[in-house]
Design a protein around this motif. Structure first.
Motif, PDB file in Angstrom:
ATOM      1  N   THR A 291      19.219  11.104 -21.173  1.00  0.00           N
ATOM      2  CA  THR A 291      18.709   9.750 -20.949  1.00  0.00           C
ATOM      3  C   THR A 291      19.844   8.746 -20.822  1.00  0.00           C
ATOM      4  O   THR A 291      19.791   7.831 -19.980  1.00  0.00           O
ATOM      5  CB  THR A 291      17.780   9.342 -22.113  1.00  0.00           C
ATOM      6  N   ILE A 292      20.890   8.910 -21.630  1.00  0.00           N
ATOM      7  CA  ILE A 292      22.035   8.001 -21.556  1.00  0.00           C
ATOM      8  C   ILE A 292      22.752   8.170 -20.215  1.00  0.00           C
ATOM      9  O   ILE A 292      23.175   7.191 -19.583  1.00  0.00           O
ATOM     10  CB  ILE A 292      23.000   8.258 -22.721  1.00  0.00           C
ATOM     11  N   LEU A 293      22.905   9.408 -19.755  1.00  0.00           N
ATOM     12  CA  LEU A 293      23.498   9.624 -18.441  1.00  0.00           C
ATOM     13  C   LEU A 293      22.661   8.961 -17.355  1.00  0.00           C
ATOM     14  O   LEU A 293      23.202   8.353 -16.417  1.00  0.00           O
ATOM     15  CB  LEU A 293      23.618  11.126 -18.168  1.00  0.00           C
ATOM     16  N   ALA A 294      21.352   9.055 -17.488  1.00  0.00           N
ATOM     17  CA  ALA A 294      20.477   8.399 -16.516  1.00  0.00           C
ATOM     18  C   ALA A 294      20.635   6.879 -16.568  1.00  0.00           C
ATOM     19  O   ALA A 294      20.581   6.200 -15.534  1.00  0.00           O
ATOM     20  CB  ALA A 294      19.021   8.789 -16.775  1.00  0.00           C
ATOM     21  N   GLU A 295      20.829   6.329 -17.758  1.00  0.00           N
ATOM     22  CA  GLU A 295      21.065   4.890 -17.877  1.00  0.00           C
ATOM     23  C   GLU A 295      22.320   4.461 -17.125  1.00  0.00           C
ATOM     24  O   GLU A 295      22.340   3.415 -16.461  1.00  0.00           O
ATOM     25  CB  GLU A 295      21.195   4.487 -19.354  1.00  0.00           C
ATOM     26  N   ILE A 296      23.376   5.259 -17.240  1.00  0.00           N
ATOM     27  CA  ILE A 296      24.621   4.947 -16.530  1.00  0.00           C
ATOM     28  C   ILE A 296      24.373   4.946 -15.025  1.00  0.00           C
ATOM     29  O   ILE A 296      24.859   4.074 -14.290  1.00  0.00           O
ATOM     30  CB  ILE A 296      25.717   5.946 -16.911  1.00  0.00           C
ATOM     31  N   ALA A 297      23.615   5.938 -14.565  1.00  0.00           N
ATOM     32  CA  ALA A 297      23.309   6.006 -13.137  1.00  0.00           C
ATOM     33  C   ALA A 297      22.465   4.818 -12.689  1.00  0.00           C
ATOM     34  O   ALA A 297      22.708   4.232 -11.619  1.00  0.00           O
ATOM     35  CB  ALA A 297      22.583   7.322 -12.826  1.00  0.00           C
ATOM     36  N   PHE A 316      25.132  15.176 -10.615  1.00  0.00           N
ATOM     37  CA  PHE A 316      25.826  16.459 -10.635  1.00  0.00           C
ATOM     38  C   PHE A 316      26.136  16.893 -12.066  1.00  0.00           C
ATOM     39  O   PHE A 316      26.066  18.092 -12.388  1.00  0.00           O
ATOM     40  CB  PHE A 316      27.105  16.381  -9.808  1.00  0.00           C
ATOM     41  N   SER A 317      26.487  15.955 -12.939  1.00  0.00           N
ATOM     42  CA  SER A 317      26.741  16.299 -14.346  1.00  0.00           C
ATOM     43  C   SER A 317      25.474  16.834 -15.005  1.00  0.00           C
ATOM     44  O   SER A 317      25.506  17.839 -15.737  1.00  0.00           O
ATOM     45  CB  SER A 317      27.249  15.067 -15.107  1.00  0.00           C
ATOM     46  N   GLN A 318      24.351  16.173 -14.769  1.00  0.00           N
ATOM     47  CA  GLN A 318      23.099  16.627 -15.359  1.00  0.00           C
ATOM     48  C   GLN A 318      22.681  17.990 -14.811  1.00  0.00           C
ATOM     49  O   GLN A 318      22.187  18.841 -15.554  1.00  0.00           O
ATOM     50  CB  GLN A 318      22.007  15.585 -15.084  1.00  0.00           C
ATOM     51  N   THR A 319      22.889  18.189 -13.519  1.00  0.00           N
ATOM     52  CA  THR A 319      22.572  19.490 -12.920  1.00  0.00           C
ATOM     53  C   THR A 319      23.418  20.590 -13.547  1.00  0.00           C
ATOM     54  O   THR A 319      22.924  21.685 -13.875  1.00  0.00           O
ATOM     55  CB  THR A 319      22.805  19.438 -11.408  1.00  0.00           C
ATOM     56  N   ARG A 320      24.686  20.316 -13.727  1.00  0.00           N
ATOM     57  CA  ARG A 320      25.594  21.301 -14.333  1.00  0.00           C
ATOM     58  C   ARG A 320      25.176  21.600 -15.774  1.00  0.00           C
ATOM     59  O   ARG A 320      25.164  22.766 -16.196  1.00  0.00           O
ATOM     60  CB  ARG A 320      27.025  20.773 -14.275  1.00  0.00           C
ATOM     61  N   LEU A 321      24.829  20.584 -16.530  1.00  0.00           N
ATOM     62  CA  LEU A 321      24.421  20.779 -17.918  1.00  0.00           C
ATOM     63  C   LEU A 321      23.177  21.658 -18.017  1.00  0.00           C
ATOM     64  O   LEU A 321      23.153  22.646 -18.756  1.00  0.00           O
ATOM     65  CB  LEU A 321      24.144  19.416 -18.568  1.00  0.00           C
ATOM     66  N   LEU A 322      22.133  21.294 -17.274  1.00  0.00           N
ATOM     67  CA  LEU A 322      20.875  22.025 -17.377  1.00  0.00           C
ATOM     68  C   LEU A 322      20.991  23.419 -16.777  1.00  0.00           C
ATOM     69  O   LEU A 322      20.421  24.381 -17.310  1.00  0.00           O
ATOM     70  CB  LEU A 322      19.767  21.234 -16.668  1.00  0.00           C
ATOM     71  N   GLY A 323      21.730  23.544 -15.670  1.00  0.00           N
ATOM     72  CA  GLY A 323      21.880  24.854 -15.054  1.00  0.00           C
ATOM     73  C   GLY A 323      22.636  25.829 -15.936  1.00  0.00           C
ATOM     74  O   GLY A 323      22.206  26.981 -16.126  1.00  0.00           O
ATOM     75  N   ASP A 324      23.757  25.388 -16.492  1.00  0.00           N
ATOM     76  CA  ASP A 324      24.545  26.264 -17.372  1.00  0.00           C
ATOM     77  C   ASP A 324      23.741  26.649 -18.609  1.00  0.00           C
ATOM     78  O   ASP A 324      23.789  27.803 -19.069  1.00  0.00           O
ATOM     79  CB  ASP A 324      25.845  25.569 -17.780  1.00  0.00           C
ATOM     80  N   TRP A 325      23.020  25.683 -19.163  1.00  0.00           N
ATOM     81  CA  TRP A 325      22.231  25.974 -20.365  1.00  0.00           C
ATOM     82  C   TRP A 325      21.115  26.955 -20.073  1.00  0.00           C
ATOM     83  O   TRP A 325      20.891  27.916 -20.826  1.00  0.00           O
ATOM     84  CB  TRP A 325      21.650  24.671 -20.919  1.00  0.00           C
ATOM     85  N   PHE A 356      16.215  13.108 -14.632  1.00  0.00           N
ATOM     86  CA  PHE A 356      16.073  12.599 -13.268  1.00  0.00           C
ATOM     87  C   PHE A 356      14.924  11.612 -13.073  1.00  0.00           C
ATOM     88  O   PHE A 356      14.886  10.922 -12.049  1.00  0.00           O
ATOM     89  CB  PHE A 356      15.875  13.776 -12.298  1.00  0.00           C
ATOM     90  N   GLY A 357      13.979  11.570 -14.018  1.00  0.00           N
ATOM     91  CA  GLY A 357      12.787  10.757 -13.803  1.00  0.00           C
ATOM     92  C   GLY A 357      13.084   9.291 -13.556  1.00  0.00           C
ATOM     93  O   GLY A 357      12.636   8.698 -12.558  1.00  0.00           O
ATOM     94  N   SER A 358      13.849   8.673 -14.440  1.00  0.00           N
ATOM     95  CA  SER A 358      14.127   7.234 -14.292  1.00  0.00           C
ATOM     96  C   SER A 358      15.033   6.955 -13.104  1.00  0.00           C
ATOM     97  O   SER A 358      14.889   5.929 -12.431  1.00  0.00           O
ATOM     98  CB  SER A 358      14.757   6.695 -15.578  1.00  0.00           C
ATOM     99  N   ILE A 359      15.952   7.874 -12.810  1.00  0.00           N
ATOM    100  CA  ILE A 359      16.828   7.674 -11.647  1.00  0.00           C
ATOM    101  C   ILE A 359      16.015   7.709 -10.363  1.00  0.00           C
ATOM    102  O   ILE A 359      16.258   6.936  -9.429  1.00  0.00           O
ATOM    103  CB  ILE A 359      17.928   8.747 -11.601  1.00  0.00           C
ATOM    104  N   SER A 360      15.029   8.606 -10.290  1.00  0.00           N
ATOM    105  CA  SER A 360      14.224   8.723  -9.071  1.00  0.00           C
ATOM    106  C   SER A 360      13.470   7.441  -8.774  1.00  0.00           C
ATOM    107  O   SER A 360      13.241   7.105  -7.606  1.00  0.00           O
ATOM    108  CB  SER A 360      13.245   9.893  -9.203  1.00  0.00           C
ATOM    109  N   ARG A 361      13.093   6.696  -9.802  1.00  0.00           N
ATOM    110  CA  ARG A 361      12.382   5.437  -9.577  1.00  0.00           C
ATOM    111  C   ARG A 361      13.316   4.355  -9.047  1.00  0.00           C
ATOM    112  O   ARG A 361      12.950   3.583  -8.158  1.00  0.00           O
ATOM    113  CB  ARG A 361      11.714   4.983 -10.882  1.00  0.00           C
ATOM    114  N   ASP A 362      14.540   4.296  -9.595  1.00  0.00           N
ATOM    115  CA  ASP A 362      15.464   3.252  -9.167  1.00  0.00           C
ATOM    116  C   ASP A 362      16.173   3.584  -7.864  1.00  0.00           C
ATOM    117  O   ASP A 362      16.679   2.695  -7.186  1.00  0.00           O
ATOM    118  CB  ASP A 362      16.520   3.009 -10.256  1.00  0.00           C
ATOM    119  N   ALA A 363      16.232   4.865  -7.518  1.00  0.00           N
ATOM    120  CA  ALA A 363      16.976   5.284  -6.325  1.00  0.00           C
ATOM    121  C   ALA A 363      16.060   5.600  -5.158  1.00  0.00           C
ATOM    122  O   ALA A 363      16.497   6.219  -4.180  1.00  0.00           O
ATOM    123  CB  ALA A 363      17.830   6.507  -6.652  1.00  0.00           C
ATOM    124  N   SER A 364      14.815   5.181  -5.216  1.00  0.00           N
ATOM    125  CA  SER A 364      13.858   5.568  -4.183  1.00  0.00           C
ATOM    126  C   SER A 364      14.232   5.047  -2.798  1.00  0.00           C
ATOM    127  O   SER A 364      13.833   5.627  -1.790  1.00  0.00           O
ATOM    128  CB  SER A 364      12.457   5.065  -4.554  1.00  0.00           C
TER     129      SER A 364
END
Length: 430
Positions: A291-297, A316-325, A356-364
């Protein structure tokens, strides 16, 4: 040695105290006073007076006092400068990134160590000068004091060089993203195999039992699994945890349900095993880091900043985090360390929504950022199809709907639609 993810609640609270900005300076100051006390009591261990010819070097009181005076004057200035610089850097992090990332900068051991050396050296010099002025040190004491002063000066030089390197990067958006990413990665690793915190997979509690309710409003920051396991074993209970770290609770929220019978004091003990605070934390709550990463975005996407490149870096950071995990931990078989405790695993859909949820709203309306999100969702769907494909497709459809509503150029909408269709047909990676 106890692993960090198994810390009991008391040790977790102590660890949080040690991360405070004041802790290391206080510790270094105490150490400085102890060194000076050792110099004073050196006559107990060394026969005095010691003849100058028996010493490797001759140390006069005036020489030591002169060095300490220089150190005291310079360290007072350097300490004030370092603290004021840190305050400015924290303000910059709040403005360019997010205020929620400030604790990660404050808790950074490298910055704390440098400031601690400056403050500890200042106190060491002041107390040393007072002792020399009162002529309380013997010949052996002055020798010990001189040796300690040399060590302190070397530590100051090293800390100054290190501090210069730190202030050149701290406060930048990229550095803030890296620190939040690392904290989130650590939190994901603490979830353990199958994201169960080392507990059993969620099971329904049958039979007679009781519910443990919260007594304050806030967020669950940690729950002491060892204490719950001891209570469950002592009273033959099965405990199902409903409120994981990051969950919002109020007075009616059930923290856990227990099957079996136990005295009233066990209910209180179970409630005390849950740490409820006024805000979410990074330690055991990976969703908070996402969520904090999304806030920065989102801040980067605001009209005042207008920096879509930073938003793409975050994606890309969030994708890397979730994918590796997902590839390394989520699909593993859970070997329960707490057999009488069950918990609902952290769902990939929750993490994708927080990332990605909050970013998708602001980046539409931004085709570049939107395509980066769809690309990231495609990567996750390929990396762990059984866990991420369905929630990734659901969010991709929402992204497409927002793009069709917000974007004006048909070419941009077509590009997003093509990316979503490509996600739907993507094959899993080996």
């Amino acid at each position: 040695m106890q692993q960090e993810d198994d810390l009991p609640l008391n040790w977790f609270l102590f660890k949080r105290i040690t991360r405070g900005l004041w802790f290391l300076p206080a510790l270094f100051s105490v150490f400085a006073v102890l060194v000076l006390a050792a110099a004073y009591f050196s006559t107990i261990f060394f026969a005095d007076p010691i003849r100058p010819g028996n010493l490797p070097i001759t140390v006069s009181q005036e020489a030591v006092e002169s060095i300490l005076s220089i150190v005291a004057a310079s360290m007072l200035t350097v300490s004030v400068f370092a603290l004021s610089t840190l305050v400015n850097l924290l303000a910059n992090v709040s403005q360019s990134g997010t205020p929620r990332a400030v604790p990660l900068i404050v808790e950074d051991r490298r910055a704390q160590t440098s400031i601690s050396v400056f403050i500890g050296a200042f106190l060491f010099s002041i107390v040393g000068i007072i002792g020399l002025s009162g002529e309380i040190y013997s010949t052996s004491g002055r020798l010990i004091l001189f040796g300690a002063t040399v060590v302190v000066v070397l530590a100051i030089v090293f800390s100054l060089i290190r501090w210069i390197g730190q202030i050149s990067v701290v406060g930048r958006v990229g550095e803030t993203i890296d620190r939040v990413e690392k904290a989130t990665k650590d939190a994901l690793e603490r979830l353990g195999p199958a994201a169960l915190y080392g507990c059993c997979r969620s099971t329904s509690v049958t039979g007679s039992g009781f519910a443990v309710r919260a007594e304050r409003v806030g967020f669950v920051q940690h729950f002491d699994r060892e204490r719950l396991q001891e209570i469950a074993e002592g009273h033959k209970l099965s405990i199902h945890v409903l409120a994981r770290p990051g969950s919002y609770v109020d007075y009616d929220t059930i923290l856990a349900q227990a099957a079996g019978e136990a005295p009233d004091d066990s209910l209180t003990s179970m409630r005390q095993a849950f740490l409820v605070g006024g805000e979410r934390t990074f330690d055991y709550d990976p969703g908070y880091g996402l969520t904090i990463l999304a806030e920065i975005a989102r801040r980067a996407l605001s009209t005042a900043v207008n920096d879509p490149g930073t938003a793409i870096d975050v994606i890309f950071s969030q994708t890397r985090l979730l994918g590796d995990w997902a590839r390394s931990a989520y699909g593993e078989q859970a070997e329960s360390k707490f057999g009488r405790i069950s918990v609902e695993p952290v769902a990939p859909a929750e993490l994708i929504a927080e990332a990605f949820g909050s970013i998708s709203r602001d980046a539409s309306a931004s085709v570049d950022v939107t395509l980066a999100m769809v690309r990231g969702l495609k990567t996750l769907a390929k990396a762990a199809p059984s866990d991420f494909r369905k929630p990734a497709m659901q969010l991709a459809q929402e992204i497409l709907a927002r793009a069709e509503f917000s974007m004006k150029l048909p070419q941009d909408i077509a590009a997003v639609r093509a990316a979503v269709e490509e996600l739907a047909t993507a094959k899993a990676t080996s």
